[in-house]
Design an enzyme around this catalytic site. Structure first.
Site, PDB file in Angstrom:
ATOM      1  CE  LYS A  36     -13.777  -3.353  -0.006  1.00 52.91           C
ATOM      2  NZ  LYS A  36     -12.679  -3.135   0.946  1.00 52.91           N
ATOM      3  CE  LYS A  67      -4.504  -1.544   1.229  1.00 50.83           C
ATOM      4  NZ  LYS A  67      -5.786  -1.226   1.804  1.00 50.83           N
ATOM      5  CE  LYS A 123      -6.010  -7.489  -1.339  1.00 51.83           C
ATOM      6  NZ  LYS A 123      -6.795  -7.396  -0.143  1.00 51.83           N
TER       7      LYS A 123
HETATM    8  P1  ATP Z   1      -8.737  -2.529  -0.169  1.00 46.75           P
HETATM    9  O1  ATP Z   1      -8.608  -2.922  -1.598  1.00 46.75           O
HETATM   10  O2  ATP Z   1      -9.355  -1.200   0.055  1.00 46.75           O
HETATM   11  O3  ATP Z   1      -7.475  -2.743   0.639  1.00 46.75           O
HETATM   12  P2  ATP Z   1      -9.722  -5.071   0.424  1.00 46.75           P
HETATM   13  O4  ATP Z   1     -10.877  -5.490  -0.403  1.00 46.75           O
HETATM   14  O5  ATP Z   1      -8.401  -5.625   0.129  1.00 46.75           O
HETATM   15  O6  ATP Z   1      -9.744  -3.507   0.440  1.00 46.75           O
HETATM   16  P3  ATP Z   1     -11.094  -5.358   2.997  1.00 46.75           P
HETATM   17  O7  ATP Z   1     -12.283  -4.623   2.639  1.00 46.75           O
HETATM   18  O8  ATP Z   1     -10.552  -4.876   4.269  1.00 46.75           O
HETATM   19  O9  ATP Z   1      -9.878  -5.348   1.968  1.00 46.75           O
HETATM   20  O10 ATP Z   1     -11.361  -6.919   3.042  1.00 46.75           O
HETATM   21  C1  ATP Z   1     -12.428  -7.532   3.668  1.00 46.75           C
HETATM   22  C2  ATP Z   1     -12.208  -9.018   3.637  1.00 46.75           C
HETATM   23  O11 ATP Z   1     -12.105  -9.514   2.297  1.00 46.75           O
HETATM   24  C3  ATP Z   1     -10.919  -9.457   4.328  1.00 46.75           C
HETATM   25  O12 ATP Z   1     -11.200 -10.593   5.113  1.00 46.75           O
HETATM   26  C4  ATP Z   1      -9.999  -9.814   3.206  1.00 46.75           C
HETATM   27  O13 ATP Z   1      -9.058 -10.808   3.585  1.00 46.75           O
HETATM   28  C5  ATP Z   1     -10.956 -10.351   2.168  1.00 46.75           C
HETATM   29  N1  ATP Z   1     -10.422 -10.190   0.818  1.00 46.75           N
HETATM   30  C6  ATP Z   1     -10.042  -9.033   0.237  1.00 46.75           C
HETATM   31  N2  ATP Z   1      -9.623  -9.251  -1.021  1.00 46.75           N
HETATM   32  C7  ATP Z   1      -9.726 -10.589  -1.245  1.00 46.75           C
HETATM   33  C8  ATP Z   1      -9.429 -11.437  -2.353  1.00 46.75           C
HETATM   34  N3  ATP Z   1      -8.980 -10.953  -3.495  1.00 46.75           N
HETATM   35  N4  ATP Z   1      -9.669 -12.752  -2.240  1.00 46.75           N
HETATM   36  C9  ATP Z   1     -10.162 -13.271  -1.091  1.00 46.75           C
HETATM   37  N5  ATP Z   1     -10.441 -12.528   0.002  1.00 46.75           N
HETATM   38  C10 ATP Z   1     -10.239 -11.206  -0.053  1.00 46.75           C
END
Ligand code: ATP
Ligand code: LTN
Length: 341
Positions: free
Chosen positions: A209, A124, A206
């Site tokens: 969002k 990040k 990964k």
């Molecule tokens: P950002 O992109 O803003 O960092 P994010 O989507 O990575 O957000 P969170 O909103 O905090 O992160 O994630 C919520 C949950 O979704 C967490 O448990 C995280 O481990 C899971 N998660 C996020 N991205 C993935 C992915 N690509 N595959 C599986 N699980 C995910």
């Protein structure tokens, strides 16, 4: 005289699970398959607490009006996946001041060196080089506070959060050893499938969002036509054979998604699409995703129109959450040596 105290058998405490999701964008298929889908199953079985982590979201610059809107959208999503606000505690993190308070205290029990090793911080801070703020650095400490306040036994997350869970355990163990048992040591719950859904445009990264390229992710609210289109344009390879293997990251990712949505194994999927090429396979994956997300999208549309209800859920949730969180915070404050108010 019999020295052993005769106590009535205590009913076994139900396991407590806690997890959070940031309102940093519209949740993706990755969030859904990696985390949210498990929350529903575990929330039915255990004592659940689930939060919208808005304090975490501001570690990256957010537009205020959008953050407000996304926070309510994510809360509506928690209801749309079937979490019951009467049973589980659903709340907005910033409504419970104990999170920020415990995070400060735990900051003083966490070493700079251990935070510096966090891969999410490295990723990040590279992605937001103009805003490498201290909050981004100590993000895992706030996450530890979220978990430890509720004495959570189990934390359902995607695989990307494993390292943060380990730090939460380390901090809890350190505090317990320095003083006396205070925190439950949490276990991560990482599903076998869907734990790491990859970007559709770069299957080595990964799905996220906050990715600036909307073709790289499927949002849980995308319309069916958009989902089908995004899957069709997913990056694959030129081998043309559907099977799970080395160097086939794009196909492996689509197979993982298809397996999660249909319950089929990789062997069954390979047999199903034997000799058919990627076009047919991608259509099937797209359709399976549309069906998987359909009930969530429909419920969500219904809920989002009722802002008054969402605010009521948040207010009740904050009250219930505070009751649990404040109890832990008081214990911590006493052990650290603060004069209690
Ligand atoms: P950002 O992109 O803003 O960092 P994010 O989507 O990575 O957000 P969170 O909103 O905090 O992160 O994630 C919520 C949950 O979704 C967490 O448990 C995280 O481990 C899971 N998660 C996020 N991205 C993935 C992915 N690509 N595959 C599986 N699980 C995910
Ligand atoms: N950092 C997590 C979101 C999060 C979380 C938590 C997950 C914040 N606090 C507590 C589990 C428990 C992420 O997924 N990016």
């Amino acid at each position: 005289m019999d020295n052993e105290k005769k106590t009535a058998p205590q009913p076994e405490r139900k396991k407590r699970i806690l997890s959070c999701i940031q309102p940093s964008g519209i949740p993706t298929l990755g969030n859904y398959l990696g985390a949210l889908k498990n929350w529903k199953t575990l929330g039915d079985e255990f004592d659940g607490a689930f939060a919208v982590a808005d304090l975490h979201a501001i570690t990256v610059r957010q537009e205020p009006a959008k953050l407000r809107e996304q926070t309510l959208q994510v809360l509506a999503l928690l209801l749309a996946i079937g979490l019951d606000p009467e049973k589980s505690i659903l709340f907005i993190q910033s409504h419970v001041p104990a999170h920020a308070q415990l995070a400060w205290i735990l900051n003083c029990y966490t070493q700079f060196g251990e935070m510096s090793r966090m891969t999410q911080f490295k990723d990040k801070s590279a992605a937001h080089a103009d805003n490498v703020n201290v909050g981004l650095f100590s993000y895992p400490v706030l996450m530890a506070a979220d978990i430890l306040l509720y004495q959570a036994d189990l934390v359902p997350v995607g695989a990307d959060q494993k390292q943060h869970l380990e730090i939460a355990r380390d901090i809890a163990n350190r505090f317990n050893t320095l003083y006396s048992p205070t925190f439950t040591i949490p276990e991560p719950y990482i599903g076998k499938q869907g734990a790491r859904v990859m970007s559709l445009q770069n299957p080595l990264k990964k799905m996220s969002k906050s990715d600036p390229n909307p073709k790289s992710f499927i949002s849980v609210f995308d319309e069916p036509a958009v989902i089908l289109k995004k899957i069709k344009s997913a990056v694959t390879d030129c081998d043309g054979k559907v099977f799970y293997g080395d160097g086939k990251d794009g196909i492996n990712n689509l197979m993982g998604i298809y397996a999660c949505c249909t319950g089929k194994t990789y062997d069954e999927i390979a047999a199903e699409f034997d000799g058919q090429g990627y076009g047919v396979f991608k259509t099937a994956v797209g359709e399976a995703v549309v069906e998987e997300l359909r009930p969530v999208r429909e419920q969500y549309a219904h809920l989002l129109n009722d802002k008054a209800y969402l605010k009521e859920v948040a207010a009740k949730g904050a009250e219930r959450a505070s009751r649990v969180a404040d109890r832990t915070l008081q214990k911590v404050m006493k052990k650290v040596g603060f004069v209690l108010p």
